[in-house]
Structure formats: structure tokens, C-alpha cells
Scaffold this active site. Structure first.
Site, PDB file in Angstrom:
ATOM      1  N   ASP A   1       1.948   5.857  -8.939  1.00  0.00           N
ATOM      2  CA  ASP A   1       1.692   6.997  -8.061  1.00  0.00           C
ATOM      3  C   ASP A   1       2.846   7.970  -8.183  1.00  0.00           C
ATOM      4  O   ASP A   1       3.850   7.672  -8.819  1.00  0.00           O
ATOM      5  CB  ASP A   1       1.596   6.524  -6.604  1.00  0.00           C
TER       6      ASP A   1
ATOM      7  N   ASP B   1       5.908   9.942  -6.225  1.00  0.00           N
ATOM      8  CA  ASP B   1       6.730   9.739  -5.037  1.00  0.00           C
ATOM      9  C   ASP B   1       6.511  10.895  -4.044  1.00  0.00           C
ATOM     10  O   ASP B   1       5.933  11.926  -4.396  1.00  0.00           O
ATOM     11  CB  ASP B   1       8.206   9.641  -5.458  1.00  0.00           C
TER      12      ASP B   1
END
Ligand SMILES: [Zn+2]
Length: 269
Positions: free
Chosen positions: A208, A210
Site C-alpha cells: 500500500d 503510506d
């Protein structure tokens, strides 16, 4: 039956097994038990020891992982080269989920973790300017490239204490410093490997973006685990191929990291 291994694999979130037909070995160390039993088996011609970093039931959060016991246990089984798959967040918009980063640098933002074996009787300063094994990195990069991974060769991993994720301000600061990815387990694992003269290679899978890169609420642990679970087959296959690509004889500097230093104890063989 295989009970010793040359290569160690420390599985990250979602990555709880690697070897079929493996022997389970309960290892004791001067630092207590490792995260779980170690399984030892073969991948092709290479003997491999696998240890799930968080335990098979994911019971250890990043700041409570018995890092010293884990590396000691691997070395005492004969391991000299360590591959360390882990889930990380990306600090760069162009480095998206599913990308493999093989970092060459590290920034330690952890606190309060025991990060050395050499905390009594004598002073031992190991060199850590280049925290990762050049031969392991080369094997990982060429393997990932030939199996068509989205790949970032080199980059800086910043390791935060956790278990919370970054604030947006922290995340923007990391990005502004030019760092690439953020995780919670790459330190002290890497320095402890160096203190035992082991080769250590990080295989960082981006799950993903941050908080500072993401416009939404930021990541959740469930999202990380779900992403890693769907990618674990790919990671397992990558690790299997990297194992085969690792050199049989070590000619990298890692094995001589302790040459000339006076150690307060004997390293396990
Ligand atoms: Zn090495």
C-alpha cells in the site's frame, strides 16, 4: 532427514510456511525461543531453514518479535545467508502495491528494541554502512527481473517502531528525505544478522501507500494482511527462485564482518 541448512528465510506477514516435506526443529537460544519452530528442508539442491517472523499464528507484533533469538537460531542450524521477505508501505506515488523493492539502504526509526548481541563484556562495533548483502541483492534483483516483477533495485527502507502506522507528517518527512519504503521489522533484524556475520537480503513487497502518499484514511492492518495473502504465492515462488540463485560459496564481505574484532563469546556453528 535434513536438520541443518545453509539458507534461512524469515517469512513476513501472511507468509507462514515455505517448505513441503520439512523437519520441524525446536531451537533454544541464549535469548529465549525464536518466534516459532524452525522448519528445515530442501529447495532443489539447497538446504533451507524457514522461520515465520511473527509466529505461525501471527502472535508477535513487530516490536515484540524475538529478533535476537531468531537470528541466533538460524545461525546455530548452519544458516549463513538470510532472505527476509516483508510487507512494506510505499513512500513514493510511482511505487505502487505489488512492487518488489530490494533496498540497499536503511534508516532506523525504532526505539527501545534490543539491537545488539554485544551488550556486555567488551566493545564490538560492526560496520553497517551497507546493511545488505551485495550478492543476495544481486540474486534477488536478477531473479525478480527475469520473473517480470515490478521491481525497484535499490532504495531506502525506513523502519518505524510501530505497531501504529505513520502520521501524514512523518510520512511526508520520510518522502522528503528521499526514502523509498517504510516497514516495522527490517531493524534490528538486519543488524543482528550482520553481528553474526550472516548475509542478509530484504525482499520488500509493497502492499500500500503510506499515509502521506495516500489521500484516504491511510492503511489498516487488515488491508496489509489481505494484500499479502493474495500475493503470498508469488512471494513464495520468488523466494524459491532466489534460493536457487544464491551463490554456494560466499565471496561477499558479510562473512568477514567480524574479522579482527574481539568477541565476548563464541558464535554458534
Ligand atoms: Zn553476503
Amino acid at each position: 532427514m535434513v536438520t541443518r541448512a545453509d539458507i534461512g528465510v524469515i517469512g513476513g506477514s501472511g507468509f507462514y510456511s515455505l517448505l513441503d516435506d520439512a523437519t520441524e526443529i525446536e531451537v533454544t537460544t541464549p535469548y529465549g525461543p525464536p518466534s516459532d519452530v524452525v522448519t528445515v528442508g530442501r529447495i532443489g539442491s539447497r538446504s533451507v531453514a524457514f522461520l515465520p517472523r511473527h509466529g505461525r499464528d501471527h502472535r508477535f507484533p513487530p516490536h515484540r518479535i524475538p529478533y535476537r533469538a531468531n537470528l541466533w537460531a538460524l545461525r546455530s542450524l548452519g544458516v549463513r545467508q538470510v532472505l527476509a521477505p516483508s510487507a512494506v508501505g510505499s513512500l513514493r506515488p510511482e511505487v505502487g502495491p505489488g512492487t518488489l523493492v530490494v533496498p540497499d539502504q536503511l534508516v532506523d526509526r525504532t526505539s527501545g528494541r534490543m539491537q545488539t548481541y554485544y551488550d556486555a563484556d567488551g566493545v564490538v562495533h560492526v560496520a553497517f554502512a551497507d546493511p545488505y548483502c551485495p550478492a543476495g541483492r544481486a540474486a534477488a534483483v536478477s531473479t525478480a527481473r527475469s520473473s517480470r516483477w515490478d521491481l525497484v533495485d535499490r532504495g531506502t527502507l525506513v523502519v518505524i517502531e510501530g505497531p501504529r502506522f505513520s502520521t501524514r507528517a512523518e510520512s511526508r518527512w520520510f518522502t522528503a528525505n528521499g526514502w523509498t519504503i517504510v516497514g516495522m521489522t527490517g531493524f534490528p533484524e538486519s543488524v543482528l544478522a550482520r553481528e553474526l556475520a550472516l548475509c542478509y537480503t530484504s525482499l520488500s513487497l509493497v502492499t500500500d501507500h503510506d499515509a502521506g502518499v495516500e489521500t484516504g484514511e491511510g492503511v489498516t492492518h487488515e488491508e496489509v494482511l489481505a494484500f499479502f495473502a493474495t500475493n503470498v504465492a508469488r512471494m513464495r515462488s520468488l523466494v524459491t527462485d532466489v534460493v536457487a540463485a544464491l551463490p554456494e560459496e560466499r565471496t561477499c564481505p558479510c562473512g568477514s564482518a567480524l574479522d579482527g574484532l574481539k568477541l565476548p563469546f563464541q558464535l554458534p556453528d
